[in-house]
Write an enzyme that holds these catalytic residues in place. Structure first.
Site, short mmCIF file in Angstrom:
data_model
loop_
_atom_site.label_atom_id
_atom_site.label_comp_id
_atom_site.label_asym_id
_atom_site.label_seq_id
_atom_site.Cartn_x
_atom_site.Cartn_y
_atom_site.Cartn_z
N ASP A 136 2.46 18.21 9.32
CA ASP A 136 1.81 18.51 8.04
C ASP A 136 1.94 17.33 7.09
OD1 ASP A 136 0.99 21.05 8.76
OD2 ASP A 136 2.77 22.03 7.97
N ARG A 186 -6.08 17.56 11.08
CA ARG A 186 -6.53 18.69 10.28
C ARG A 186 -6.96 18.15 8.93
NH1 ARG A 186 -1.77 21.76 8.95
NH2 ARG A 186 -1.97 22.98 10.85
N THR A 228 -10.57 25.17 5.82
CA THR A 228 -11.16 25.56 4.55
C THR A 228 -11.50 27.04 4.57
OG1 THR A 228 -12.97 25.16 2.98
CG2 THR A 228 -13.50 24.92 5.31
#
Length: 309
Positions: A136, A186, A228
């Site tokens: 992340d 991502r 999203t």
């Protein structure tokens, strides 16, 4: 309308944090968006979604470990997650259930080399299972160190990727780096409170950057993950996919557990790959407040979500 910065700043106040954690009024919200405290609870939440054809990414919540011992414990939890998932049945070469980790949880504040060793230990644990580990992206204080660490792993042929945040001014360049490396990424809009010197502040500009970068990745990227819940953006990208005759097996949408389940179901019915990001753990407060603040309407959006399917 509550502003994003107001929500983040208010949520950072200790009395507010205590109120949210203790108040029974927030418990239904927390339960809806956080899958529990343990790996087992996360897998219990994941299994019905896997059975329906969704893909899953498990996320052990927590950031900025204070000691090396805490970081080692986080690494042990990551490896436990991989062991619990087990060997992967690949779908067109892509795993159905993977994990996301954070370098600050691996001990980045205790040192880059220390965190990278922990990160690589997790990658080694994932290898026998043919699983993928995504790193992340956190606040801009860590962006370059995260990119450097992931790039080193990618150049060593390790099965990993990262996250890019569209609102950062540097992201177009980072998209090109990821494309050149043929790495998985991502793409998100970005949820941290950042200064205008490093990040776009206007929602319209952020949305435009997201769509532009997503289109680049759809054409030149390696199995990009488009994260999203914005239905207008999803519809625009679907139209682009049809216009450019892009194969739907070559990318996936990613959405958060408990948010826009109607849109998740619709995309799955239409034949798109959809991966649900399932957070768990007792360090849920920072994650929860960022979800509230991602856009000014989110505080109300989450409340409305309780009454939608």
């Amino acid at each position: 309308m509550l502003s994003r910065s107001f929500i983040l700043k208010t949520a950072g106040l200790k009395p507010v944090e205590k109120l949210v954690k203790k108040s029974f009024l927030f418990r239904p919200l927390v339960k809806r968006f956080i899958a529990g405290d343990t790996v087992e609870e996360a897998m219990e939440a994941a299994q019905p979604l896997l059975d329906r054809g969704f893909k899953i990414s498990l996320d052990y919540l927590g950031e900025n470990t204070k000691t090396e011992a805490e970081a080692m414990q986080a690494k042990s939890t990551y490896i436990q997650m991989l062991d619990r998932i087990g060997p992967q049945e690949l779908d067109n070469g892509i795993e159905t259930c993977n994990i996301s980790i954070k370098l600050t949880q691996c001990g980045l504040d205790q040192g880059t080399e220390f965190a990278e060793r922990n990160f690589r230990d997790v990658l080694s644990a994932a290898e026998p299972y043919k699983n993928f580990v995504r790193v992340d992206m956190e606040s801009t204080e860590y962006t370059q160190r995260t990119m450097d660490t992931v790039v080193r792993a990618l150049k060593d042929g390790l099965n990993t990727g990262t996250v890019l945040q569209s609102y950062l001014l540097r992201t177009d360049e980072d998209v090109q780096t990821i494309i050149d490396l043929k790495a998985r990424v991502r793409l998100v809009k970005g949820a941290y409170l950042e200064l205008a010197a490093v990040a776009l502040q206007d929602k319209v500009a952020v949305d435009a950057a997201y769509v532009r970068q997503a289109k680049r990745l759809l054409i030149d990227g390696h199995y990009p993950a488009l994260a999203t819940h914005d239905e207008k953006i999803v519809n625009a990208l679907n139209a682009y996919v049809a216009e450019q005759t892009i194969d739907r097996v070559g990318f996936e949408y990613q959405m958060l557990y408990g948010i826009r389940r109607d849109l998740q179901d619709r995309l799955l019915r239409e034949g798109y790959n959809v991966r649900i990001y399932i957070p768990f753990g007792d360090s849920w407060y920072p994650y929860f407040t960022r979800r509230l603040a991602e856009r000014p309407a989110n505080a109300f959006f989450i409340m409305r979500s309780l009454f939608k399917g």
